[in-house]
Design a protein around this motif. Structure first.
Motif, PDB file in Angstrom:
ATOM      1  N   ILE A   1      -0.801  -5.541 -41.575  1.00  0.00           N
ATOM      2  CA  ILE A   1      -2.121  -5.811 -41.000  1.00  0.00           C
ATOM      3  C   ILE A   1      -2.796  -6.966 -41.739  1.00  0.00           C
ATOM      4  CG2 ILE A   1      -4.469  -4.910 -40.771  1.00  0.00           C
ATOM      5  CD1 ILE A   1      -3.238  -2.212 -40.053  1.00  0.00           C
ATOM      6  N   LEU A   2      -2.806  -6.892 -43.064  1.00  0.00           N
ATOM      7  CA  LEU A   2      -3.492  -7.924 -43.841  1.00  0.00           C
ATOM      8  C   LEU A   2      -2.867  -9.304 -43.633  1.00  0.00           C
ATOM      9  CD1 LEU A   2      -4.128  -5.959 -47.152  1.00  0.00           C
ATOM     10  CD2 LEU A   2      -5.782  -6.477 -45.337  1.00  0.00           C
ATOM     11  N   MET A   3      -1.557  -9.349 -43.533  1.00  0.00           N
ATOM     12  CA  MET A   3      -0.863 -10.624 -43.374  1.00  0.00           C
ATOM     13  C   MET A   3      -1.024 -11.191 -41.959  1.00  0.00           C
ATOM     14  SD  MET A   3       0.216 -11.128 -46.397  1.00  0.00           S
ATOM     15  CE  MET A   3       1.395 -12.437 -46.325  1.00  0.00           C
ATOM     16  N   SER A   4      -1.421 -10.344 -41.009  1.00  0.00           N
ATOM     17  CA  SER A   4      -1.609 -10.823 -39.633  1.00  0.00           C
ATOM     18  C   SER A   4      -2.973 -11.484 -39.436  1.00  0.00           C
ATOM     19  CB  SER A   4      -1.478  -9.653 -38.643  1.00  0.00           C
ATOM     20  OG  SER A   4      -2.615  -8.806 -38.704  1.00  0.00           O
ATOM     21  N   TRP A   5      -3.815 -11.382 -40.427  1.00  0.00           N
ATOM     22  CA  TRP A   5      -5.180 -11.891 -40.324  1.00  0.00           C
ATOM     23  C   TRP A   5      -5.166 -13.405 -40.473  1.00  0.00           C
ATOM     24  CZ3 TRP A   5      -9.108  -8.387 -43.219  1.00  0.00           C
ATOM     25  CH2 TRP A   5     -10.370  -8.514 -42.643  1.00  0.00           C
ATOM     26  N   GLN A   6      -5.695 -14.125 -39.495  1.00  0.00           N
ATOM     27  CA  GLN A   6      -5.705 -15.590 -39.525  1.00  0.00           C
ATOM     28  C   GLN A   6      -6.493 -16.146 -40.703  1.00  0.00           C
ATOM     29  OE1 GLN A   6      -4.354 -18.026 -37.500  1.00  0.00           O
ATOM     30  NE2 GLN A   6      -3.168 -16.513 -36.408  1.00  0.00           N
TER      31      GLN A   6
ATOM     32  N   PRO B   1      -8.426 -14.317 -43.552  1.00  0.00           N
ATOM     33  CA  PRO B   1      -8.932 -13.108 -44.204  1.00  0.00           C
ATOM     34  C   PRO B   1     -10.017 -13.419 -45.242  1.00  0.00           C
ATOM     35  CG  PRO B   1      -6.837 -13.707 -45.161  1.00  0.00           C
ATOM     36  CD  PRO B   1      -7.095 -14.666 -44.013  1.00  0.00           C
ATOM     37  N   PRO B   2     -10.892 -12.448 -45.498  1.00  0.00           N
ATOM     38  CA  PRO B   2     -11.849 -12.624 -46.589  1.00  0.00           C
ATOM     39  C   PRO B   2     -11.090 -12.802 -47.905  1.00  0.00           C
ATOM     40  CG  PRO B   2     -12.326 -10.625 -45.321  1.00  0.00           C
ATOM     41  CD  PRO B   2     -11.028 -11.159 -44.833  1.00  0.00           C
ATOM     42  N   PRO B   3     -11.629 -13.561 -48.838  1.00  0.00           N
ATOM     43  CA  PRO B   3     -10.908 -13.855 -50.086  1.00  0.00           C
ATOM     44  C   PRO B   3     -10.432 -12.621 -50.850  1.00  0.00           C
ATOM     45  CG  PRO B   3     -12.812 -15.279 -49.888  1.00  0.00           C
ATOM     46  CD  PRO B   3     -12.895 -14.295 -48.756  1.00  0.00           C
ATOM     47  N   HIS B   4     -11.238 -11.558 -50.889  1.00  0.00           N
ATOM     48  CA  HIS B   4     -10.838 -10.380 -51.657  1.00  0.00           C
ATOM     49  C   HIS B   4      -9.577  -9.723 -51.100  1.00  0.00           C
ATOM     50  CE1 HIS B   4     -13.363  -8.552 -48.489  1.00  0.00           C
ATOM     51  NE2 HIS B   4     -12.463  -7.597 -48.552  1.00  0.00           N
ATOM     52  N   THR B   5      -9.236 -10.043 -49.855  1.00  0.00           N
ATOM     53  CA  THR B   5      -8.050  -9.468 -49.226  1.00  0.00           C
ATOM     54  C   THR B   5      -6.783  -9.818 -50.006  1.00  0.00           C
ATOM     55  OG1 THR B   5      -9.150  -9.620 -47.102  1.00  0.00           O
ATOM     56  CG2 THR B   5      -6.791  -9.335 -47.047  1.00  0.00           C
ATOM     57  N   TYR B   6      -6.770 -10.975 -50.640  1.00  0.00           N
ATOM     58  CA  TYR B   6      -5.595 -11.350 -51.421  1.00  0.00           C
ATOM     59  C   TYR B   6      -5.371 -10.386 -52.587  1.00  0.00           C
ATOM     60  CZ  TYR B   6      -5.586 -15.579 -48.651  1.00  0.00           C
ATOM     61  OH  TYR B   6      -5.546 -16.461 -47.604  1.00  0.00           O
ATOM     62  N   GLY B   7      -6.434  -9.806 -53.104  1.00  0.00           N
ATOM     63  CA  GLY B   7      -6.302  -8.772 -54.132  1.00  0.00           C
ATOM     64  C   GLY B   7      -5.625  -7.536 -53.570  1.00  0.00           C
ATOM     65  N   GLN B   8      -5.985  -7.164 -52.350  1.00  0.00           N
ATOM     66  CA  GLN B   8      -5.352  -6.016 -51.702  1.00  0.00           C
ATOM     67  C   GLN B   8      -3.887  -6.301 -51.402  1.00  0.00           C
ATOM     68  OE1 GLN B   8      -8.002  -5.637 -48.354  1.00  0.00           O
ATOM     69  NE2 GLN B   8      -9.218  -4.074 -49.371  1.00  0.00           N
ATOM     70  N   ILE B   9      -3.610  -7.517 -50.966  1.00  0.00           N
ATOM     71  CA  ILE B   9      -2.222  -7.906 -50.689  1.00  0.00           C
ATOM     72  C   ILE B   9      -1.402  -7.818 -51.978  1.00  0.00           C
ATOM     73  CG2 ILE B   9      -0.749  -9.879 -50.081  1.00  0.00           C
ATOM     74  CD1 ILE B   9      -3.014 -10.662 -48.047  1.00  0.00           C
TER      75      ILE B   9
END
Length: 185
Positions: A110-115, A117-125
């Motif tokens: 899901i996270l990688m499909s986001w065109q 993403p908010p910057p904090h998403t990279y922490g989740q990834i």
């Protein structure tokens, strides 16, 4: 945090019968770590308008924070069935449910499909990759987080907010351990 509480008081004065306001109030209480109050307000919003898609997504997040991640995911799936156009709005909360369920690959998908993403998403990834034992990819995502957020982001504060929304100690530890494994905390 004090400012948020002042805004909450004003919002409740103005919109006790407005499902949109009640949804925002519920989401704010959720991020303040006050899950009982969050649940009270989101359930009130859904009683007024059971078809409010955004309210359902917030309800799913609140259930996830309460350790009821399967139920949260189900509620979000129902919201998507009601209005598939809200997909971007549901990406992060759905990913968080999957993360709590330790379904890290699905969370990553899901996270990688986001065109954009908010910057904090990279922490989740990075945390997902770490839990999957993919440390090279985890470090790449952590480096991307550091580049995107630079020094303007207080990741420890963000991570603590993430942990604060979790009622179950094992869910709190799940978030924090992922961030620790990749060196973000």
């Amino acid at each position: 945090e004090n400012r948020a509480r002042n805004y909450l008081a004003e919002a409740l004065k103005a919109g006790k019968a407005d499902p949109a306001i009640l949804t925002l109030v519920a989401e704010t209480f959720y991020w303040l770590g006050e899950s009982d109050r969050a649940r009270h307000h989101i359930e009130a919003a859904l009683r007024i308008n059971p078809h409010a898609v955004e309210s359902r997504v917030v309800y799913g997040s609140i259930l996830n924070g309460a350790g009821q991640s399967e139920d949260g995911l189900r509620v979000m799936d129902e919201a998507l069935a009601m209005d598939p156009q809200i997909l971007d709005f549901t990406k992060e909360p759905m990913a968080e449910c999957l993360y709590m369920l330790r379904r890290y690959q699905e969370c990553l998908d899901i996270l990688m499909s986001w065109q954009d993403p908010p910057p904090h998403t990279y922490g989740q990834i990075a945390a997902c990759h770490a839990h999957l034992g993919q440390m090279d990819k985890s470090m790449e995502a952590a480096d991307m987080f550091r580049q995107v957020c630079a020094v303007s982001s207080d990741f420890a504060r963000y991570a603590n907010y993430h942990a604060r929304i979790c009622q179950l100690p094992e869910d709190k530890e799940n978030w924090l351990s992922g961030y620790r494994m990749v060196g973000l905390l």
